[in-house]
Design a protein around this motif. Structure first.
Motif, mmCIF file in Angstrom:
data_model
loop_
_atom_site.group_PDB
_atom_site.id
_atom_site.type_symbol
_atom_site.label_atom_id
_atom_site.label_comp_id
_atom_site.label_asym_id
_atom_site.label_seq_id
_atom_site.Cartn_x
_atom_site.Cartn_y
_atom_site.Cartn_z
ATOM 1 N N ASP A 274 7.745 23.788 -51.554
ATOM 2 C CA ASP A 274 8.831 22.915 -51.095
ATOM 3 C C ASP A 274 9.105 23.046 -49.599
ATOM 4 O OD1 ASP A 274 9.918 25.405 -51.073
ATOM 5 O OD2 ASP A 274 11.456 25.025 -52.585
ATOM 6 N N ARG A 275 8.270 23.818 -48.896
ATOM 7 C CA ARG A 275 8.436 23.831 -47.432
ATOM 8 C C ARG A 275 7.073 23.958 -46.755
ATOM 9 N NH1 ARG A 275 8.713 28.847 -44.633
ATOM 10 N NH2 ARG A 275 8.384 30.633 -46.000
ATOM 11 N N LYS A 276 6.984 23.400 -45.571
ATOM 12 C CA LYS A 276 5.714 23.404 -44.848
ATOM 13 C C LYS A 276 5.634 24.629 -43.944
ATOM 14 C CE LYS A 276 4.145 18.648 -44.787
ATOM 15 N NZ LYS A 276 4.822 18.209 -45.988
ATOM 16 N N VAL A 277 4.453 25.147 -43.796
ATOM 17 C CA VAL A 277 4.231 26.250 -42.855
ATOM 18 C C VAL A 277 3.019 25.905 -41.990
ATOM 19 C CG1 VAL A 277 5.178 28.056 -44.348
ATOM 20 C CG2 VAL A 277 2.745 27.488 -44.493
ATOM 21 N N THR A 278 2.872 26.640 -40.895
ATOM 22 C CA THR A 278 1.697 26.445 -40.046
ATOM 23 C C THR A 278 0.797 27.663 -40.163
ATOM 24 O OG1 THR A 278 2.816 27.437 -38.157
ATOM 25 C CG2 THR A 278 3.008 25.035 -38.404
ATOM 26 N N LEU A 279 -0.356 27.570 -39.561
ATOM 27 C CA LEU A 279 -1.336 28.652 -39.618
ATOM 28 C C LEU A 279 -0.751 29.976 -39.120
ATOM 29 C CD1 LEU A 279 -4.365 29.156 -40.282
ATOM 30 C CD2 LEU A 279 -4.851 28.772 -37.865
ATOM 31 N N LYS A 280 0.030 29.932 -38.046
ATOM 32 C CA LYS A 280 0.551 31.189 -37.466
ATOM 33 C C LYS A 280 1.541 31.906 -38.393
ATOM 34 C CE LYS A 280 4.060 29.163 -34.345
ATOM 35 N NZ LYS A 280 5.154 29.222 -35.314
ATOM 36 N N ASP A 281 2.106 31.178 -39.346
ATOM 37 C CA ASP A 281 2.993 31.813 -40.331
ATOM 38 C C ASP A 281 2.220 32.611 -41.374
ATOM 39 O OD1 ASP A 281 5.333 30.530 -39.254
ATOM 40 O OD2 ASP A 281 4.742 28.698 -40.308
ATOM 41 N N LEU A 282 0.928 32.371 -41.450
ATOM 42 C CA LEU A 282 0.132 32.915 -42.550
ATOM 43 C C LEU A 282 -0.886 33.969 -42.135
ATOM 44 C CD1 LEU A 282 -0.713 29.502 -44.262
ATOM 45 C CD2 LEU A 282 0.965 31.152 -45.061
ATOM 46 N N VAL A 283 -1.360 33.906 -40.880
ATOM 47 C CA VAL A 283 -2.514 34.745 -40.514
ATOM 48 C C VAL A 283 -2.144 35.809 -39.480
ATOM 49 C CG1 VAL A 283 -4.072 32.807 -40.958
ATOM 50 C CG2 VAL A 283 -3.381 33.309 -38.594
ATOM 51 N N HIS A 284 -3.017 36.819 -39.406
ATOM 52 C CA HIS A 284 -2.942 37.811 -38.339
ATOM 53 C C HIS A 284 -4.367 38.022 -37.825
ATOM 54 C CE1 HIS A 284 -1.607 41.299 -36.040
ATOM 55 N NE2 HIS A 284 -2.739 41.875 -36.426
ATOM 56 N N TYR A 285 -4.526 37.932 -36.521
ATOM 57 C CA TYR A 285 -5.855 38.105 -35.921
ATOM 58 C C TYR A 285 -6.085 39.573 -35.586
ATOM 59 C CZ TYR A 285 -5.863 33.033 -35.556
ATOM 60 O OH TYR A 285 -5.814 31.687 -35.860
ATOM 61 N N VAL A 286 -6.942 40.222 -36.361
ATOM 62 C CA VAL A 286 -7.284 41.619 -36.114
ATOM 63 C C VAL A 286 -8.359 41.645 -35.028
ATOM 64 C CG1 VAL A 286 -8.301 43.689 -37.142
ATOM 65 C CG2 VAL A 286 -6.737 42.308 -38.479
ATOM 66 N N PRO A 287 -8.229 42.522 -34.030
ATOM 67 C CA PRO A 287 -9.259 42.596 -32.987
ATOM 68 C C PRO A 287 -10.631 42.891 -33.609
ATOM 69 C CG PRO A 287 -7.367 43.970 -32.412
ATOM 70 C CD PRO A 287 -7.155 43.509 -33.812
ATOM 71 N N LYS A 288 -11.644 42.154 -33.159
ATOM 72 C CA LYS A 288 -12.991 42.353 -33.707
ATOM 73 C C LYS A 288 -13.680 43.499 -32.983
ATOM 74 C CE LYS A 288 -13.886 38.235 -36.119
ATOM 75 N NZ LYS A 288 -14.895 37.449 -36.795
ATOM 76 N N ILE A 289 -14.537 44.192 -33.699
ATOM 77 C CA ILE A 289 -15.310 45.280 -33.119
ATOM 78 C C ILE A 289 -16.590 44.706 -32.554
ATOM 79 C CG2 ILE A 289 -16.671 47.345 -33.706
ATOM 80 C CD1 ILE A 289 -14.486 48.049 -35.713
ATOM 81 N N ASP A 290 -16.944 45.110 -31.330
ATOM 82 C CA ASP A 290 -18.209 44.657 -30.738
ATOM 83 C C ASP A 290 -19.362 45.335 -31.447
ATOM 84 O OD1 ASP A 290 -16.954 43.070 -28.878
ATOM 85 O OD2 ASP A 290 -16.775 44.699 -27.409
ATOM 86 N N GLU A 291 -20.475 44.599 -31.576
ATOM 87 C CA GLU A 291 -21.643 45.127 -32.280
ATOM 88 C C GLU A 291 -22.163 46.415 -31.634
ATOM 89 O OE1 GLU A 291 -22.994 44.327 -35.083
ATOM 90 O OE2 GLU A 291 -21.677 42.624 -35.416
ATOM 91 N N GLU A 292 -21.987 46.554 -30.300
ATOM 92 C CA GLU A 292 -22.545 47.726 -29.591
ATOM 93 C C GLU A 292 -21.823 49.010 -29.957
ATOM 94 O OE1 GLU A 292 -21.409 44.938 -27.187
ATOM 95 O OE2 GLU A 292 -23.145 44.136 -28.219
ATOM 96 N N GLU A 293 -20.581 48.858 -30.403
ATOM 97 C CA GLU A 293 -19.773 50.078 -30.647
ATOM 98 C C GLU A 293 -20.356 50.921 -31.772
ATOM 99 O OE1 GLU A 293 -15.575 49.692 -31.042
ATOM 100 O OE2 GLU A 293 -15.460 48.194 -29.442
#
Length: 293
Positions: A274-293
């Motif tokens: 019964d209510r609209k939300v946007t993407l930012k209400d739902l997600v959290h961007y976890v920092p990605k690990i570089d392949e070299e690490e």
């Protein structure tokens, strides 16, 4: 010795989650300083949502539509990424002995669901919409697990049941269920979600966890004899597993705004949201690990 970060994670005991078990068998998480404690949740998404709410789980590998709906309803969790980007193929099942051979003949039937807020519950509304039924008239029978569904349909306590098409194939083959049709979700099947507290306290460990599982899912379909491994793990036929592998795509990407819009649109139309939300209400961007690490 360095103290490991504990992450309690849950998922359904199904073929989609085999990559987690393979990574655990290889001690991949332990080597990265994570004590990943896996919990099978046969009751599915509704139960996992509750476990996240009660902080009995830190993370869940969970149906996209189910967790979106529960976050809107107040679950303090966030989606970290998509896990399976391909749609989930739901089988629509009836008792094998029933005379009906088309879904529309069972408009007044009771629908078995694992939990309220689960995929089997939410997809029932999309099924009703597909057949032009009044969604306010739907009656549900709570069955908790797949075994509960077998009991409910066999004793005529329910006449319809939606569950993942390949996991129910053995029950169809045994002549217990009759499959009337299939219905695919108009969005990615599974996402990985974590509680806000877990994100706040263990973001670095979550980043490592995602990095590891994404390596395992990227290689999963090219593992030699993976069809036979999946079949023996989950008591499925190799031919069915091969079909499932062909149509299943794992992912390491974040949820799209357009996906959220589709879920909101579909569920608003049948009165679930019964209510609209946007993407930012739902997600959290976890920092990605570089392949070299």
């Amino acid at each position: 010795m360095e103290k490991k970060t504990t992450i309690k994670i849950g998922g359904v005991p199904e073929h989609f989650n085999l990559p987690w078990h393979l990574a655990l068998e290889d001690d991949a998480f332990a080597k990265a300083g994570i004590d990943l404690q896996w919990q099978d949740v046969p009751e599915g998404t509704g139960r996992m949502s509750k476990l996240l709410r009660n902080e009995k789980l830190d993370v869940a590998c969970i149906l996209t539509d189910g967790i979106v709906k529960d976050i809107i309803a107040g679950n303090k969790s966030r989606i970290l990424q998509v896990y399976v980007s391909s749609p989930l193929l739901w089988g629509v099942h009836a008792p094998a002995q029933i005379e009906a051979d088309r879904t529309e003949q069972l408009e007044d039937g009771k629908i078995a669901i694992s939990r309220y807020g689960s995929g089997s519950h939410l997809m029932s509304y999309l099924l009703a919409k597909r057949h032009g039924w009044d969604t306010e008239d739907i009656e549900f029978e709570l069955i908790n697990t797949l075994d509960g569904a077998v009991k409910a349909l066999s004793t005529n306590k329910a006449q319809l049941f939606l569950w993942e098409r390949y996991m129910t194939q053995p029950i169809v083959d045994q002549g217990i269920f009759k499959r009337l049709e299939t219905i695919a979700t108009p969005w990615p099947s599974f996402v990985i979600a974590a509680t806000e507290n877990c994100i706040k306290e263990k973001e670095e460990a979550l980043s490592k966890m995602l990095h590891i599982i994404n390596i395992y899912t990227a290689d999963f379909k090219s593992i030699p004899s993976i069809d036979r491994t999946v079949a023996s793990h989950y008591n499925l036929q190799v031919g069915d597993v091969q079909q499932w592998l062909l149509r299943t795509e794992f992912s390491s990407e974040q949820l799209l705004e357009s996906t959220v819009d589709t879920i909101i649109e579909e569920f608003t139309a049948v009165g679930i949201i019964d209510r609209k939300v946007t993407l930012k209400d739902l997600v959290h961007y976890v920092p990605k690990i570089d392949e070299e690490e």
